[in-house]
Design an enzyme around this catalytic site. Structure first.
Site, PDB file in Angstrom:
ATOM      1  N   ASP A  12       0.813  -1.222   0.000  1.00 25.15           N
ATOM      2  CA  ASP A  12       0.000   0.000   0.000  1.00 25.15           C
ATOM      3  C   ASP A  12       0.844   1.269   0.000  1.00 25.15           C
ATOM      4  OD1 ASP A  12      -2.262  -1.725   0.247  1.00 25.15           O
ATOM      5  OD2 ASP A  12      -1.717  -1.959   2.349  1.00 25.15           O
ATOM      6  N   LYS A  15       1.907   2.015  -5.237  1.00 25.28           N
ATOM      7  CA  LYS A  15       2.603   1.532  -6.443  1.00 25.28           C
ATOM      8  C   LYS A  15       1.751   1.710  -7.696  1.00 25.28           C
ATOM      9  CE  LYS A  15       3.159  -2.540  -4.550  1.00 25.28           C
ATOM     10  NZ  LYS A  15       2.785  -2.296  -3.148  1.00 25.28           N
ATOM     11  N   GLY A  39      -4.039  -4.849  -4.336  1.00 23.88           N
ATOM     12  CA  GLY A  39      -5.061  -3.891  -4.754  1.00 23.88           C
ATOM     13  C   GLY A  39      -4.369  -2.621  -5.169  1.00 23.88           C
ATOM     14  N   HIS A  40      -4.357  -2.336  -6.452  1.00 20.44           N
ATOM     15  CA  HIS A  40      -3.672  -1.148  -6.945  1.00 20.44           C
ATOM     16  C   HIS A  40      -4.707  -0.120  -7.379  1.00 20.44           C
ATOM     17  CE1 HIS A  40       0.200  -3.670  -7.719  1.00 20.44           C
ATOM     18  NE2 HIS A  40      -0.062  -3.479  -6.446  1.00 20.44           N
ATOM     19  N   GLN A 222       2.300  -6.334  -3.347  1.00 20.19           N
ATOM     20  CA  GLN A 222       2.685  -6.364  -1.930  1.00 20.19           C
ATOM     21  C   GLN A 222       4.016  -5.611  -1.771  1.00 20.19           C
ATOM     22  OE1 GLN A 222       1.785  -9.778  -3.242  1.00 20.19           O
ATOM     23  NE2 GLN A 222      -0.264  -9.033  -2.901  1.00 20.19           N
TER      24      GLN A 222
HETATM   25  P1  IMP Z   1      -2.357 -13.026   2.210  1.00 19.01           P
HETATM   26  O1  IMP Z   1      -1.412 -12.519   1.176  1.00 19.01           O
HETATM   27  O2  IMP Z   1      -3.790 -12.781   1.846  1.00 19.01           O
HETATM   28  O3  IMP Z   1      -2.105 -14.437   2.584  1.00 19.01           O
HETATM   29  O4  IMP Z   1      -2.135 -12.176   3.544  1.00 19.01           O
HETATM   30  C1  IMP Z   1      -0.934 -12.246   4.302  1.00 19.01           C
HETATM   31  C2  IMP Z   1      -0.556 -10.868   4.832  1.00 19.01           C
HETATM   32  O5  IMP Z   1      -0.175 -10.019   3.755  1.00 19.01           O
HETATM   33  C3  IMP Z   1      -1.696 -10.159   5.546  1.00 19.01           C
HETATM   34  O6  IMP Z   1      -1.163  -9.379   6.600  1.00 19.01           O
HETATM   35  C4  IMP Z   1      -2.251  -9.245   4.479  1.00 19.01           C
HETATM   36  O7  IMP Z   1      -2.928  -8.129   5.011  1.00 19.01           O
HETATM   37  C5  IMP Z   1      -0.964  -8.845   3.752  1.00 19.01           C
HETATM   38  N1  IMP Z   1      -1.165  -8.459   2.347  1.00 19.01           N
HETATM   39  C6  IMP Z   1      -1.365  -9.272   1.299  1.00 19.01           C
HETATM   40  N2  IMP Z   1      -1.471  -8.573   0.167  1.00 19.01           N
HETATM   41  C7  IMP Z   1      -1.321  -7.282   0.493  1.00 19.01           C
HETATM   42  C8  IMP Z   1      -1.280  -6.067  -0.266  1.00 19.01           C
HETATM   43  O8  IMP Z   1      -1.403  -6.044  -1.492  1.00 19.01           O
HETATM   44  N3  IMP Z   1      -1.103  -4.923   0.452  1.00 19.01           N
HETATM   45  C9  IMP Z   1      -0.926  -4.924   1.796  1.00 19.01           C
HETATM   46  N4  IMP Z   1      -0.931  -6.031   2.547  1.00 19.01           N
HETATM   47  C10 IMP Z   1      -1.122  -7.203   1.895  1.00 19.01           C
END
Ligand code: IMP
Length: 425
Positions: A12, A15, A39-40, A222
């Protein structure tokens, strides 16, 4: 010319906007890891696009989008996004190519993600519940099903039934209703015919583009602090998020990447559980969250917020061989009387570098801060670095100097045009 855009914090960082800005001068835009946990957000005039799987660069007409093999794909989300874009007049057909090597997120992955989180109780990791961990586990335990398998429906059905049988036993043990095979297969059959026109050998496509010296933009999802190897595991996402992931995830060796642009937000945020050394709580946190609109693009969850953590970011620049920085959301700090920046960690009276910490140390350490005076002037329309308030200039210069990297882009507002380009460091 190949450029990678990588998040240097906990995700977040903004990007999407940076990719959107750069993509206009690129031929290809490529996602190489993660899935629709990403989520972009891109704001174009009065329209806001939230993309989870389709590369953000697709919003520019001349750019070809690639979802390479390292991405895990939820067909329903992907096709929903394509439909949304087409509805907005953005042509996607023949402009988006998806690798048959992508692993599929199937209904049982999402059910398992939720079930594991519930089973962890209060110690839940705070995943996005999009099935990311379970699909990655299947991939490396040879239980995955790929887009490739979908090309042959009969064999897909066999694999799906076999896996669903196993997964239903686990779901039962976790006290969760089983997956209804036939209902899900009927849905998947429809999704299959809609996705097949997009399936393409993306390695050859990108290889040819590289040889022809086309401009390729690698769009990281991420961020480094969520990397499955380099994060405070298990508070991670289930992929490698550092720049090297482009090698396995898209077949583009780091040797051929000319530039790695690291994206840093002027403060920190994190959604989900896990340590956040510079976390701010109380009314200042609420204030920062509201000003920054810090709510998850994917899940809508309020994000935790903190001061900029340069100890963590420094490590992120090193592991991803970052060559320049984009600093985002600087406008959100306007009006704060003072702004803190973490310049190191102390544990038991001693300095401890980020890389020597696990989640326990990160929870207990004490950040050392440098404190900057804030500014009150509205900076949102400013396009020239030198016109920024002096205090903002000092704060920004410090970041570049500390990380020993040029800050090439400064984003000072949500809109596509709220940008200061600066190479004067
Ligand atoms: P998962 O990727 O859904 O398995 O989540 C694992 C961790 O990564 C959690 O803390 C999510 O909130 C975080 N996370 C996954 N994708 C994103 C992203 O695009 N932005 C911010 N945090 C993310």
């Amino acid at each position: 010319m190949i450029t990678a855009v990588i998040g240097l914090q906990w995700g977040d960082e903004g990007k999407g906007k940076i990719v959107d800005l750069l993509a206009q001068s690129f031929d290809f835009t490529v996602r190489f890891q993660g899935g629709n946990n990403a989520g972009h957000t891109i704001v174009v005039g009065d329209k806001k696009f939230a993309l989870h799987l389709v590369p953000s660069g697709i919003l520019h007409k001349k750019v070809t989008g690639v979802i390479a093999n390292g991405v895990v794909v939820d067909l329903e989300v992907l096709l929903g996004e394509i439909k949304m874009l087409e509805g907005e007049g953005i042509r996607v057909k023949n402009r988006l190519f998806i690798s048959p090597r992508c692993h599929l997120i199937l209904p049982y992955h999402k059910a398992l993600d939720t079930a594991y989180e519930k089973a962890r109780g209060g110690a839940g990791l705070g995943t996005t519940r999009r099935g990311i961990g379970p699909v990655a586990a299947d991939k490396v335990s040879y239980n995955g099903i790929r887009l490739y398998d979908l090309l042959d429906w009969k064999s897909f059905v066999e694999k799906f039934n076999f896996q669903t049988g196993i997964k239903n036993k686990i779901l039962k043990a976790l006290g969760v209703p089983p997956i209804q095979k036939d209902t899900e297969l009927a849905k998947l059959k429809k999704l299959r015919s809609a996705v097949l026109p997009y399936v393409h050998d993306t390695f050859s496509l990108l290889q040819k583009a590289r040889v022809q010296k086309k401009r390729i933009l690698l769009e990281g999802a991420q961020a480094v602090m969520l990397d499955v190897d380099w994060s405070p595991y298990p508070y991670a996402t289930a992929s490698n998020t550092i720049v090297a992931a482009a090698t396995t995830g898209a077949g583009i060796s780091t040797r051929s990447i000319d530039k790695v642009l690291g994206v840093v937000k002027a403060y920190t945020s994190r959604v989900g559980g896990g340590p956040l050394p510079t976390e701010i709580v109380g009314s200042l946190a609420t204030d920062l969250r509201e000003r920054g609109g810090e709510y998850g693009t994917t899940t809508g969850r309020p994000r935790r917020v903190g001061w900029l953590d340069l100890e963590a970011v420094l490590f992120a620049t090193q592991i991803s061989e970052v060559t320049a920085l984009a600093l985002t959301k600087i406008d959100v700090l306007t009006g704060l009387p003072e702004i803190k920046v973490c310049t190191g960690y102390m544990l038991g009276g001693k300095r401890i570098p980020y890389v020597a910490t696990g989640h326990k140390e990160l929870t207990h350490l004490r950040p050392s801060y440098k404190i900057f005076a804030g500014w009150n002037e509205d900076i949102s329309g400013i396009a020239d670095f030198k016109k920024l308030p002096k205090n903002a200039q000092t704060f920004i210069r410090f970041i570049g100097d500390y990380l020993k990297l040029p800050i090439e882009i400064i984003s000072n507002g949500q809109d596509r045009n709220a940008i200061i380009k600066s190479r004067s460091y």
